[in-house]
Design an enzyme around this catalytic site. Structure first.
Site, mmCIF file in Angstrom:
data_model
loop_
_atom_site.group_PDB
_atom_site.id
_atom_site.type_symbol
_atom_site.label_atom_id
_atom_site.label_comp_id
_atom_site.label_asym_id
_atom_site.label_seq_id
_atom_site.Cartn_x
_atom_site.Cartn_y
_atom_site.Cartn_z
ATOM 1 N N ASP A 129 7.888 1.994 -10.009
ATOM 2 C CA ASP A 129 7.748 3.448 -9.977
ATOM 3 C C ASP A 129 8.436 4.083 -11.175
ATOM 4 O OD1 ASP A 129 6.912 5.866 -8.940
ATOM 5 O OD2 ASP A 129 8.654 6.094 -7.629
ATOM 6 N N ARG A 154 6.914 9.757 -15.041
ATOM 7 C CA ARG A 154 8.094 10.547 -15.416
ATOM 8 C C ARG A 154 8.683 10.078 -16.745
ATOM 9 N NH1 ARG A 154 11.287 9.812 -10.048
ATOM 10 N NH2 ARG A 154 9.536 8.405 -9.637
ATOM 11 N N TRP A 155 8.649 8.767 -16.959
ATOM 12 C CA TRP A 155 9.147 8.206 -18.215
ATOM 13 C C TRP A 155 8.366 8.792 -19.395
ATOM 14 C CZ3 TRP A 155 7.215 5.166 -22.212
ATOM 15 C CH2 TRP A 155 8.147 4.477 -22.980
ATOM 16 N N ASN A 183 -3.467 5.818 -4.446
ATOM 17 C CA ASN A 183 -3.492 6.245 -5.843
ATOM 18 C C ASN A 183 -4.837 6.787 -6.295
ATOM 19 O OD1 ASN A 183 -1.153 3.715 -7.073
ATOM 20 N ND2 ASN A 183 -0.777 5.772 -6.304
ATOM 21 N N TRP A 184 -5.883 6.587 -5.497
ATOM 22 C CA TRP A 184 -7.189 7.172 -5.839
ATOM 23 C C TRP A 184 -7.132 8.698 -5.803
ATOM 24 C CZ3 TRP A 184 -10.615 3.940 -7.825
ATOM 25 C CH2 TRP A 184 -10.579 2.589 -7.463
ATOM 26 N N ARG A 234 -5.084 10.490 -7.385
ATOM 27 C CA ARG A 234 -4.671 10.999 -8.686
ATOM 28 C C ARG A 234 -5.884 11.517 -9.465
ATOM 29 N NH1 ARG A 234 0.105 6.810 -10.707
ATOM 30 N NH2 ARG A 234 1.370 7.005 -8.804
ATOM 31 N N ARG A 266 11.796 5.107 -0.727
ATOM 32 C CA ARG A 266 10.772 4.957 0.300
ATOM 33 C C ARG A 266 9.956 3.715 -0.017
ATOM 34 N NH1 ARG A 266 9.341 9.493 -2.744
ATOM 35 N NH2 ARG A 266 7.459 9.240 -4.011
#
EC number: 2.5.1.-
Length: 241
Positions: free
Chosen positions: A19, A23-24, A67-68, A70, A193
């Site tokens: 994860d 953000r990176w 993730n679909w 997104r 989580r």
């Protein structure tokens, strides 16, 4: 080179929720896919660190059934990245003795991607140094649902009697039926989580939530977590005298 774990203390099977790629990238003013590309490069380092750390099995969460949701652009970019990763890394994985398996529902995946997945699995089937499992279009609840459906077919056909169905029976129908349960589950990026990852298999796994974003999770970070695992007291529900 990563520091070698103490003999007998290393987790045999480590699972990782990778994860923090988005953000990176955002922190660097770059698009999210830039972070996913960096994350894919990090996978190589972690896989190749496993033998020195005593880790035989590594399972990584690449793309979830959720993730679909997104953006279409990000999903398309990820699918292209998966194809490029397999094509680019296949020969290196073979040479390094890595056996690759994929878990998850392949029905929704592009046919060209599935063909590459099948080819990589077949190509590396004889390798035993590291067992790398890539969870792609995977969800723990989805996996258990599909396993239950397959088991129900066997019961309906009278190949398995209802009274024979137990936890071990169901485990044989899971995507991970060929793998030992994970000893340690790591999640990067500071989130605490489990995100529907290996729900059945992780019943007695140890968890480690680290603040480091996945593209920054180096072999040294990995070794530190593995070393910390040795200090944990695993009782599997029992009470020591």
């Amino acid at each position: 080179m990563a520091k070698q774990a103490s003999e007998g203390s290393a987790p045999r099977h480590v699972a990782i929720i990778m994860d923090g790629n988005g953000r990176w990238a955002t922190r660097r003013g770059r698009p999210r896919l830039f972070g996913h590309q960096a994350g894919a490069r990090r996978v190589r380092e972690i896989v190749e660190a496993c033998p020195d750390l005593g880790v035989e099995y590594l399972t990584i969460f690449a793309f979830s059934t959720e993730n679909w949701k997104r953006t279409q652009a990000e999903v398309a970019g990820l699918m292209l990245l998966f194809r490029r990763y397999i094509t680019k890394e296949a020969q290196r994985l073979l040479a390094k003795g890595v056996r690759v398996r994929f878990i998850g529902d392949r029905v929704r995946l592009d046919a060209k991607l599935v063909a590459l997945m099948d080819e990589l699995e077949a190509m590396t089937a004889g390798n035993t140094k590291v067992h790398l499992t890539i969870a792609l279009n995977y969800g723990g609840r989805d996996e258990v649902t599909r396993a239950t459906q397959r088991l129900a077919v066997e019961v309906a056909a009278s190949r398995i009697r209802p009274e024979e169905v137990d936890a071990e029976t169901l485990s044989r129908f899971l995507d991970t039926c060929m793998l030992p349960d994970p000893d340690l589950v790591i999640r990067t990026s500071g989130e605490a989580r489990i995100s529907n990852f290996l729900l059945w298999q992780s019943a007695y796994a140890e968890y480690e939530f680290v603040d480091t974003l996945w593209p920054d999770f180096s072999a040294a970070c990995f070794a530190e977590v593995i070393e910390g695992f040795a200090a944990r007291d695993r009782r599997f529900g029992a009470v020591k005298a």
